[in-house]
Design a protein around this motif. Structure first.
Motif, mmCIF file in Angstrom:
data_model
loop_
_atom_site.group_PDB
_atom_site.id
_atom_site.type_symbol
_atom_site.label_atom_id
_atom_site.label_comp_id
_atom_site.label_asym_id
_atom_site.label_seq_id
_atom_site.Cartn_x
_atom_site.Cartn_y
_atom_site.Cartn_z
ATOM 1 N N ARG A 30 0.871 -1.132 0.034
ATOM 2 C CA ARG A 30 0.154 0.076 0.042
ATOM 3 C C ARG A 30 0.917 1.095 -0.098
ATOM 4 N NH1 ARG A 30 -3.314 -0.105 5.116
ATOM 5 N NH2 ARG A 30 -4.181 1.800 4.225
ATOM 6 N N LEU B 277 -3.637 0.204 17.138
ATOM 7 C CA LEU B 277 -3.110 -0.915 16.554
ATOM 8 C C LEU B 277 -2.022 -1.788 17.125
ATOM 9 C CD1 LEU B 277 -2.831 0.065 12.735
ATOM 10 C CD2 LEU B 277 -4.725 -0.958 13.709
ATOM 11 N N ASN C 21 -4.306 -5.043 21.230
ATOM 12 C CA ASN C 21 -5.133 -6.125 20.545
ATOM 13 C C ASN C 21 -4.315 -7.600 20.524
ATOM 14 O OD1 ASN C 21 -7.141 -4.221 18.715
ATOM 15 N ND2 ASN C 21 -4.956 -3.119 18.555
ATOM 16 N N ASP D 13 -4.585 -10.581 17.873
ATOM 17 C CA ASP D 13 -5.283 -10.231 16.563
ATOM 18 C C ASP D 13 -4.012 -10.105 15.164
ATOM 19 O OD1 ASP D 13 -6.343 -9.143 14.494
ATOM 20 O OD2 ASP D 13 -7.907 -7.862 15.855
ATOM 21 N N ALA D 14 -3.939 -11.237 14.587
ATOM 22 C CA ALA D 14 -2.772 -11.267 13.666
ATOM 23 C C ALA D 14 -3.071 -9.996 12.569
ATOM 24 C CB ALA D 14 -2.857 -12.522 12.999
ATOM 25 N N LYS D 15 -4.329 -9.642 12.025
ATOM 26 C CA LYS D 15 -4.589 -8.889 11.135
ATOM 27 C C LYS D 15 -4.096 -7.372 11.675
ATOM 28 C CE LYS D 15 -8.223 -11.111 8.638
ATOM 29 N NZ LYS D 15 -9.729 -11.084 8.292
ATOM 30 N N THR D 16 -4.425 -7.251 12.872
ATOM 31 C CA THR D 16 -4.011 -5.930 13.574
ATOM 32 C C THR D 16 -2.512 -5.458 13.622
ATOM 33 O OG1 THR D 16 -6.032 -5.723 14.749
ATOM 34 C CG2 THR D 16 -4.391 -4.322 15.488
ATOM 35 N N GLU D 17 -1.884 -6.872 14.053
ATOM 36 C CA GLU D 17 -0.520 -6.895 14.105
ATOM 37 C C GLU D 17 0.165 -6.618 12.734
ATOM 38 O OE1 GLU D 17 3.244 -10.139 15.507
ATOM 39 O OE2 GLU D 17 1.121 -10.509 15.908
ATOM 40 N N ALA D 18 -0.267 -7.266 11.726
ATOM 41 C CA ALA D 18 0.338 -6.806 10.402
ATOM 42 C C ALA D 18 0.037 -5.511 10.081
ATOM 43 C CB ALA D 18 -0.538 -7.975 9.377
ATOM 44 N N LYS D 19 -0.990 -4.977 10.267
ATOM 45 C CA LYS D 19 -1.150 -3.378 10.077
ATOM 46 C C LYS D 19 -0.277 -2.592 10.882
ATOM 47 C CE LYS D 19 -6.137 -3.946 8.934
ATOM 48 N NZ LYS D 19 -7.427 -3.263 9.304
ATOM 49 N N GLU E 15 2.932 -2.731 9.341
ATOM 50 C CA GLU E 15 3.152 -1.912 7.952
ATOM 51 C C GLU E 15 3.097 -0.404 8.383
ATOM 52 O OE1 GLU E 15 0.123 -2.065 4.079
ATOM 53 O OE2 GLU E 15 -1.040 -1.682 5.926
#
Length: 387
Positions: free
Chosen positions: A4, A32, A37, A40-46, A49
């Motif tokens: 992104r 984040l 969190n 929460d794997a998705k939040t960790e990736a964000k 990023e």
């Protein structure tokens, strides 16, 4: 997957200055961060990023290269390997990012974790106290009226002898010589700079050469305190009440944690609760249900209410009493009370009573439309199998 745009990750325009970039990063980092969190794997990736984007855009040279070449500025040998002079900065970029984040977010005034250290370092030796939980059981009537209660809570309080500093009277904590008051030491490990908690001061940035004998240098001691709690009318099972700064005292003068009181409401002998509404199951005699009558029922405020039961009332029929339920928390509204009729079949009949009922059954034609309708459908159902 294509990366992104870094400006989109931070939610800013390409004309954003250093101040806007920093403000956007801190806002998103608080939302984040993995500690906020857990799991929460998705939040960790964000979060990763976000750190990557901020690492580039906060550096004027990296930002200029990104604005010109985009993500390609850091691929194929450009950027991190000597191109545009990015290599040395990258070694400490993640440490700088966490400095930005934790300097205000985790350790700032009134926040969690560690407090700020004095003497030019990031934090002080003060640490915020832990939050405490207290379980309290109340009756449904008390939940209706509200109440004031006194509770006794064992917890850590600030040491009176050393005023919470942890140091012996006449002395004071000293800046840790191993980390210079930073609470962390850095070492080079190949391509990266690794930061770890200072082993001398355990991350506090200060040491106490002469600890207070009353608290052994902790700055707090255990005491049992009596506190007043106001429980508002309308609380429900599981309601949480927060008493700010009534938790454990902080270490070495740090701010106190909070006390959370979790309420549980005992079952009532008459009423079942659903939000602000109350339900009361009332037995009605067979004759009263058949010919009609009036019944008297209790209400949660300790009074009585009279309810007219029309003739032919069936089990399960409900009657609504407006504004006779529970108060809505922090509101002037009231719930309703519902009377649920349960027609009672008489037991232990005498011979004469049985004879009268048999005579009634002979005369009671077309008086039970629900059962007659059911058995008419049942006969049609059976006939369908016989045809």
């Amino acid at each position: 997957m294509a990366k992104r745009d870094y400006y989109d990750v931070l939610g800013v325009g390409r004309s954003a200055d250093e101040k806007e970039l920093k403000a956007a990063y801190r806002k998103l980092a608080k939302q984040l961060h993995p500690d906020a969190n857990p799991g929460d794997a998705k939040t960790e990736a964000k979060f990763k990023e976000l750190n990557e984007a901020y690492d580039v855009l906060k550096d004027p040279q990296k930002k200029a290269a990104y604005d010109r070449f985009g993500h390609q500025a850091f691929e194929n040998g450009m950027g991190a390997r000597g191109g545009a002079g990015f290599g040395p900065d990258f070694n400490s970029s993640m440490s700088d990012i966490f400095e930005d984040l934790f300097g205000d977010f985790m350790g700032g005034g009134g926040g969690g974790g560690r407090g700020r250290r004095s003497g030019g370092g990031r934090n002080s030796g003060a640490t915020r106290g832990s939050d405490l939980r207290y379980n309290m059981e109340i009756s449904l009537t008390e939940a209706f009226t509200g109440k004031s209660a006194q509770i006794r809570v064992p917890s850590s309080v600030s040491c009176e002898v050393c005023s919470g500093s942890g140091a012996k009277s006449g002395t004071s904590p000293k800046t840790c010589s191993a980390c210079g008051g930073q609470g962390a030491v850095r070492s080079q490990s190949g391509f990266f700079t690794v930061e770890r908690t200072c082993p001398s001061c355990q991350g506090r940035g200060q040491v106490i050469p002469d600890p207070c004998s009353a608290c052994s240098g902790q700055g707090r001691v255990t005491r049992e305190r009596t506190l007043s709690v106001n429980i508002p009318a309308g609380v429900e099972d599981g309601t949480r009440i927060r008493l700010a700064s009534e938790g454990e005292a902080g270490l070495r003068g740090g701010p106190s944690g909070d006390l959370y009181i979790f309420l549980s409401v005992k079952p009532h002998e008459f009423f079942q609760r659903d939000g602000a509404d109350l339900f009361c199951k009332v037995p009605v005699s067979m004759t009263a249900a058949a010919i009609g009558g009036e019944i008297e029922v209790p209400t949660i405020d300790g009074n009585k209410a009279r309810v007219s039961v029309p003739e032919g009332t069936q089990t399960g029929k409900q009657f609504r009493l407006r504004n006779k339920g529970m108060p809505v928390l922090r509101s002037s509204q009231m719930g309703d009370m519902y009377i649920q009729v349960a027609v009672e079949t008489p037991v232990n009949l005498s011979r004469r009573q049985k004879e009268l009922l048999k005579e009634f059954e002979k005369e009671a034609k077309n008086n039970s439309p629900e059962s007659e309708g059911f058995f008419a459908k049942a006969r049609a159902f059976w006939d369908g199998f016989g045809s």
